[in-house]
Write a protein that holds these residues in place. Structure first.
Motif, PDB file in Angstrom:
ATOM      1  N   ALA A   1       0.836  -1.203   0.000  1.00 34.88           N
ATOM      2  CA  ALA A   1       0.000   0.000   0.000  1.00 34.88           C
ATOM      3  C   ALA A   1       0.870   1.253   0.000  1.00 34.88           C
ATOM      4  CB  ALA A   1      -0.933  -0.002   1.204  1.00 34.88           C
ATOM      5  N   SER A   2       1.981   1.215   0.730  1.00 36.20           N
ATOM      6  CA  SER A   2       2.885   2.366   0.766  1.00 36.20           C
ATOM      7  C   SER A   2       3.559   2.570  -0.578  1.00 36.20           C
ATOM      8  CB  SER A   2       3.949   2.165   1.862  1.00 36.20           C
ATOM      9  OG  SER A   2       3.358   2.100   3.141  1.00 36.20           O
TER      10      SER A   2
ATOM     11  N   LYS B   1       1.160   4.213  -3.003  1.00 34.08           N
ATOM     12  CA  LYS B   1       0.671   5.562  -2.666  1.00 34.08           C
ATOM     13  C   LYS B   1       1.591   6.601  -3.278  1.00 34.08           C
ATOM     14  CE  LYS B   1      -0.747   8.306   1.355  1.00 34.08           C
ATOM     15  NZ  LYS B   1      -0.739   8.362   2.836  1.00 34.08           N
ATOM     16  N   ASP B   2       1.235   7.100  -4.415  1.00 30.15           N
ATOM     17  CA  ASP B   2       2.109   7.988  -5.187  1.00 30.15           C
ATOM     18  C   ASP B   2       1.901   9.440  -4.780  1.00 30.15           C
ATOM     19  OD1 ASP B   2       3.973   8.833  -6.971  1.00 30.15           O
ATOM     20  OD2 ASP B   2       2.706   8.622  -8.745  1.00 30.15           O
ATOM     21  N   THR B   3       2.337   9.776  -3.566  1.00 33.37           N
ATOM     22  CA  THR B   3       2.271  11.150  -3.086  1.00 33.37           C
ATOM     23  C   THR B   3       3.649  11.568  -2.613  1.00 33.37           C
ATOM     24  OG1 THR B   3       1.727  10.471  -0.829  1.00 33.37           O
ATOM     25  CG2 THR B   3      -0.122  10.871  -2.339  1.00 33.37           C
TER      26      THR B   3
ATOM     27  N   GLU C   1       4.196   5.321   6.929  1.00 38.55           N
ATOM     28  CA  GLU C   1       4.329   4.319   5.876  1.00 38.55           C
ATOM     29  C   GLU C   1       5.437   3.328   6.212  1.00 38.55           C
ATOM     30  OE1 GLU C   1       2.926   6.670   1.887  1.00 38.55           O
ATOM     31  OE2 GLU C   1       4.966   7.050   2.570  1.00 38.55           O
TER      32      GLU C   1
ATOM     33  N   ARG D   1       9.166  12.017   1.648  1.00 41.23           N
ATOM     34  CA  ARG D   1       8.360  11.043   2.368  1.00 41.23           C
ATOM     35  C   ARG D   1       9.026  10.583   3.658  1.00 41.23           C
ATOM     36  NH1 ARG D   1       5.149   7.796  -2.346  1.00 41.23           N
ATOM     37  NH2 ARG D   1       4.146   6.837  -0.538  1.00 41.23           N
TER      38      ARG D   1
END
Length: 338
Positions: free
Chosen positions: A46-47, A50-52, A58, A156
């Motif tokens: 999931a991390s 997550k394209d942010t 995370e 991140r």
């Protein structure tokens, strides 16, 4: 060398489980429990997906793969922001100085205080290399590739980063530190507490642990002697952390008393000295030994290789590394000197 680091996938579960059974205890980030490892891999996927570009809670799991066979022979983890799901506890070593005028005597007492000072930091951990592969610098590849991952996804990760080293575990699989401190309050063996923490988190520490400082002089000799001391298998890891700029600042693990190393993220050697360049050639025969990495999040890959840097921002690499990374001329590659 045919080994590369890549993002872990759900299909790596059995390989991670088999390695977890070899850790010998005290290895919270890699518990020998299929359900817990499955949850870790799901959270990591999931991390990766997550394209942010924002700091959040995370988990990233990486694995060391033999590209010839596909066998997974090592693993490591990155936590982008600890203390968000439950408090991140440490013991902090400090000193209380007291003076008696009547006796004309100064007494200095060393204390262990339960703190959450490191909450919000990033963490590198979960590093394990299969015993049959502990040669050829693969531990170095596992450890330092994590910092390239941080550099490649800098937004991140927090401005402070930590690494917890496993403390002393005796021949019975117990912890002298646990037996001398927390074990007196919980009625649990170290192995039971460590396993429970790995599966369920350490909220039970907050619920049951006394909040008053612990006077080190009141501990038995066995417990005192292991405070801040890494497990023998972790001494090389401690030296590598020190080479990267991590320092012991008086924080120790609440379970086994092992040292927690801390650094400013941008000052970590492999983060600070890494660079992003365009591949200009893939036929280097002799060049500077380096760690090379490419991709983003779930497509991250890293390996050892040779590089030649040019003044125009280009990088020439060896053909074997190009194959391991699956890059061509014109692609972008991160690197740092080995």
């Amino acid at each position: 060398m045919t080994f590369r680091l890549r993002a872990a996938r759900s299909a790596d579960l059995e390989a991670l489980y088999e390695m977890a059974k070899l850790t010998g205890g005290g290895f919270t980030n890699l518990p020998p429990d299929r359900a817990a490892l499955k949850n870790k891999l799901e959270r990591a996927e999931a991390s990766f997906a997550k394209d942010t570009e924002a700091l959040a809670d995370e988990l990233f799991v990486l694995v060391l793969e033999d590209a010839r066979t596909g066998a997974v022979r090592g693993t490591c983890q990155l936590m982008s922001q600890v203390g968000q799901r439950w408090p991140f506890y440490s013991y902090r070593l400090n000193t209380l100085t007291q003076y008696s005028q009547e006796l004309d005597r100064t007494v200095r007492a060393e204390l262990l205080s339960l703190v959450t000072d490191l909450e919000g930091s990033s963490e590198v951990g979960g590093l394990f290399l299969h015993p049959n592969e502990r040669a050829g610098g693969l531990g170095l590849l596992l450890a330092r590739s994590r910092y390239l991952f941080v550099a490649m996804h800098r937004q991140r990760f927090a401005d402070r980063i930590l690494a917890e080293l496993r403390g002393i575990i005796d021949e019975r699989g117990g912890s002298p530190f646990w037996d001398g401190v927390a074990g007196r309050f919980f009625g649990m063996s170290f192995q039971d507490a460590d396993y429970f923490n790995a599966i369920n988190g350490n909220q039970f520490i907050a619920d049951l642990m006394p909040k008053h400082p612990v006077y080190i002089a009141m501990l038995n000799d066995d417990a005192r002697s292991v405070i801040g001391v890494p497990h023998p298998t972790g001494r090389a890891a401690m030296r590598m952390l020190e080479d990267e700029g991590f320092r012991a600042e008086g924080y120790v693990d609440i379970f086994d008393g092992g040292p927690t190393m801390v650094a400013r993220t941008d000052s970590v050697t492999s983060v600070k000295n890494s660079s992003l360049r365009t591949v200009t050639a893939m036929s280097v025969a002799e060049g500077e030994r380096a760690i090379l990495a490419t991709g983003r999040l779930g497509t991250f890959r890293a390996c050892f290789g040779a590089r030649v840097l040019d003044e125009d921002g280009g990088i020439a690499i060896d053909s074997a590394s190009a194959d391991l990374l699956d890059v061509c001329e014109g692609d972008m590659v991160w690197s740092v000197a080995r």
